[in-house]
Enzyme design. Sequence first.
Site, short mmCIF file in Angstrom:
data_model
loop_
_atom_site.label_atom_id
_atom_site.label_comp_id
_atom_site.label_asym_id
_atom_site.label_seq_id
_atom_site.Cartn_x
_atom_site.Cartn_y
_atom_site.Cartn_z
CB ILE A 1 -0.95 0.01 1.21
CG1 ILE A 1 -1.91 -1.16 1.10
CG2 ILE A 1 -1.69 1.35 1.27
CD1 ILE A 1 -2.90 -1.26 2.22
N PRO A 2 1.03 1.89 -1.13
CG PRO A 2 0.62 2.87 -3.22
CD PRO A 2 0.14 1.79 -2.29
CB CYS A 3 1.78 5.08 2.95
SG CYS A 3 3.14 4.14 3.62
CG HIS A 4 6.06 5.43 -1.68
ND1 HIS A 4 5.59 4.13 -1.60
CD2 HIS A 4 6.23 5.69 -3.00
CE1 HIS A 4 5.49 3.63 -2.83
NE2 HIS A 4 5.87 4.57 -3.69
#
Length: 186
Positions: free
Chosen positions: A140-143
């Site tokens: 889950i690409p929270c970046h």
Amino acid sequence: MLKSFYYTTVPSAFGTLSIVWRETSEGAKVHRLLLPGEGIPAEEVMRTTYVGIRRLSCPTIEVLTEQMRSFLKGEAVDFQESLIDLGECSEFQRSVLLAEHKIPRGWVSTYGRIARSLGLPTAARAVGTALSRNPVPIIIPCHRAIRSNGELGGFRGGLNMKRALLALEGVEFSTTGKVLTSRFYY
């Protein structure tokens, strides 16, 4: 019933990542992804959080491990939502994480935009808090979530890693470190 957790590691230029997973009635599910640079070595976190955890893999996790290696080399990868175990997340956090999962590679969003997309226009800080507790960063690409002023915000693996991950996706930065893009999602 006690859950048996397993782990496998993924070496990268950032350091070693650890994938914590378990077998469910729906197949292997990723419970947590530990990043290097989180302050405490991954092995220590695993030993204290997951008593009896063992190193093990399976075909599903092997595919994920290869995808993770490819992603960390800058290749486009679509991490499947079906591999993620969000059972311990609140309904709000799950909604934030699933909204974040939809942000495409090379795009960013802001905490406020994500909040508005969920129908909660004043919940930007709550979105940031939910993302700071993302159990499976990168998958889950929270970046890809940044502040409204273009600054990076936070990231469990550290801001250098966040910037590097975004750069791998083609996101550019100003000389002051702010994100330069017109590709905003939501």
